[in-house]
Design a protein around this motif. Sequence first.
Motif, PDB file in Angstrom:
ATOM      1  N   ASP A  20       0.847  -1.187   0.000  1.00 17.06           N
ATOM      2  CA  ASP A  20       0.000   0.000   0.000  1.00 17.06           C
ATOM      3  C   ASP A  20       0.889   1.245   0.000  1.00 17.06           C
ATOM      4  O   ASP A  20       2.121   1.156  -0.030  1.00 17.06           O
ATOM      5  CB  ASP A  20      -0.983  -0.021   1.172  1.00 17.06           C
ATOM      6  CG  ASP A  20      -0.292   0.011   2.541  1.00 17.06           C
ATOM      7  OD1 ASP A  20       0.899   0.399   2.628  1.00 17.06           O
ATOM      8  OD2 ASP A  20      -0.934  -0.348   3.540  1.00 17.06           O
ATOM      9  N   ARG A  21       0.259   2.421   0.050  1.00 19.48           N
ATOM     10  CA  ARG A  21       1.029   3.657  -0.081  1.00 19.48           C
ATOM     11  C   ARG A  21       2.003   3.859   1.067  1.00 19.48           C
ATOM     12  O   ARG A  21       3.092   4.429   0.875  1.00 19.48           O
ATOM     13  CB  ARG A  21       0.097   4.858  -0.225  1.00 19.48           C
ATOM     14  CG  ARG A  21      -0.879   5.048   0.918  1.00 19.48           C
ATOM     15  CD  ARG A  21      -2.024   6.004   0.528  1.00 19.48           C
ATOM     16  NE  ARG A  21      -3.004   6.113   1.593  1.00 19.48           N
ATOM     17  CZ  ARG A  21      -3.041   7.100   2.467  1.00 19.48           C
ATOM     18  NH1 ARG A  21      -2.139   8.067   2.402  1.00 19.48           N
ATOM     19  NH2 ARG A  21      -3.964   7.137   3.402  1.00 19.48           N
ATOM     20  N   HIS A  22       1.671   3.387   2.275  1.00 18.73           N
ATOM     21  CA  HIS A  22       2.596   3.539   3.397  1.00 18.73           C
ATOM     22  C   HIS A  22       3.813   2.636   3.216  1.00 18.73           C
ATOM     23  O   HIS A  22       4.946   3.034   3.503  1.00 18.73           O
ATOM     24  CB  HIS A  22       1.888   3.207   4.708  1.00 18.73           C
ATOM     25  CG  HIS A  22       0.631   3.995   4.931  1.00 18.73           C
ATOM     26  ND1 HIS A  22       0.541   5.340   4.662  1.00 18.73           N
ATOM     27  CD2 HIS A  22      -0.593   3.614   5.406  1.00 18.73           C
ATOM     28  CE1 HIS A  22      -0.676   5.769   4.960  1.00 18.73           C
ATOM     29  NE2 HIS A  22      -1.376   4.744   5.411  1.00 18.73           N
ATOM     30  N   CYS A  23       3.561   1.433   2.750  1.00 19.37           N
ATOM     31  CA  CYS A  23       4.659   0.506   2.476  1.00 19.37           C
ATOM     32  C   CYS A  23       5.605   1.093   1.438  1.00 19.37           C
ATOM     33  O   CYS A  23       6.829   1.022   1.578  1.00 19.37           O
ATOM     34  CB  CYS A  23       4.095  -0.831   1.987  1.00 19.37           C
ATOM     35  SG  CYS A  23       5.349  -2.021   1.466  1.00 19.37           S
ATOM     36  N   ARG A  24       5.039   1.699   0.416  1.00 20.83           N
ATOM     37  CA  ARG A  24       5.881   2.215  -0.670  1.00 20.83           C
ATOM     38  C   ARG A  24       6.744   3.388  -0.215  1.00 20.83           C
ATOM     39  O   ARG A  24       7.897   3.513  -0.631  1.00 20.83           O
ATOM     40  CB  ARG A  24       4.997   2.593  -1.864  1.00 20.83           C
ATOM     41  CG  ARG A  24       4.234   1.402  -2.430  1.00 20.83           C
ATOM     42  CD  ARG A  24       3.539   1.712  -3.733  1.00 20.83           C
ATOM     43  NE  ARG A  24       2.610   2.816  -3.674  1.00 20.83           N
ATOM     44  CZ  ARG A  24       1.285   2.707  -3.539  1.00 20.83           C
ATOM     45  NH1 ARG A  24       0.729   1.497  -3.402  1.00 20.83           N
ATOM     46  NH2 ARG A  24       0.509   3.774  -3.550  1.00 20.83           N
TER      47      ARG A  24
END
Length: 331
Positions: A20-24
Amino acid sequence: MTASLPAYTFSVAPMLDWTDRHCRVFHRALTRHALLYTEMVTVGAILHGDRARHLDFSALERPLALQLGGSDPAALAECASLAGEWGYSEVNLNCGCPSDRVQNGAFGACLMATPDRVAQAVQAMQAATHLPVTVKHRTGIDDLDTPEHLSRFVGTLADAGVQRITVHARKAWLSGLSPKENREIPPLDYGRVRALKAEFPGLSVILNGGLQNLAQAQQQLEWADGVMLGRAAYQMPYLLAAVDRDIFGAGSVPSRREVLTTFRPYVAEQLGRGEPLHRLLRHTLGLFAGERGARHYKRVISEQAHRPGAGLEVLDLALSGVPDEVLDARA
């Protein structure tokens, strides 16, 4: 290797519920040059759901590819156009996911049975966007698992104008195996992918599946145009810290302390927007894998990041049990 290598030389795989965007943003604190992918997003979710929720991302994440799930050329074209408007670096069509969800919708790995339909979809997407349109697929599905079928599938993509493919070097069983089993039980066949590169020398061929570390990735780069790591990059994310140096020949290796220092302002910003801490830090649980202090770090994050109102003090407490020599070591 030189710093002029394209981003796709090394990429982190799209992984449902993980990238997800936080992981990226966290992964970007580890590598500036690798190509990152969104989770697979269905065309229906984009066209009929909360568009911003599915498409928004931080500028920190670029270069970033949007992976789409779908089979209708018109819907895929509309989503490809939106990808360009939103500022993505490329748009990728998923032809490899074997889950029940994609089977019910006749997309994902199911599309390997209909190469002409994939070609129509790709051409519609290309006409709708200035972005590169790429395809990620398996070596085969069910009984459609011969070199001849794979060659026809890829040849059809090439004729449609696709310039880059990512091949998960396993077939997929659409019945009888779960998605998890489909990532583990069908045997890896790098030779099949290498033969594709020999057959289509003008096509950029990216290898995915089973790669565990950068040494293995570099070995495959002797013939492949790029490599994509999935579970290893997520479960042992610190291996990404050496990607810029070892793959791209650009930049130094950040320590784990530096990685979290880079990530910290984003965490603070998201907390200020009401995002729960556990959603932000769950992707960091493997950062200290195999090192002293790893158990303490995971325990604190796992037990305390879910608390209402949890903030950066939880991260500080988790780091307090990690020795300085681990925090400051470089790969």
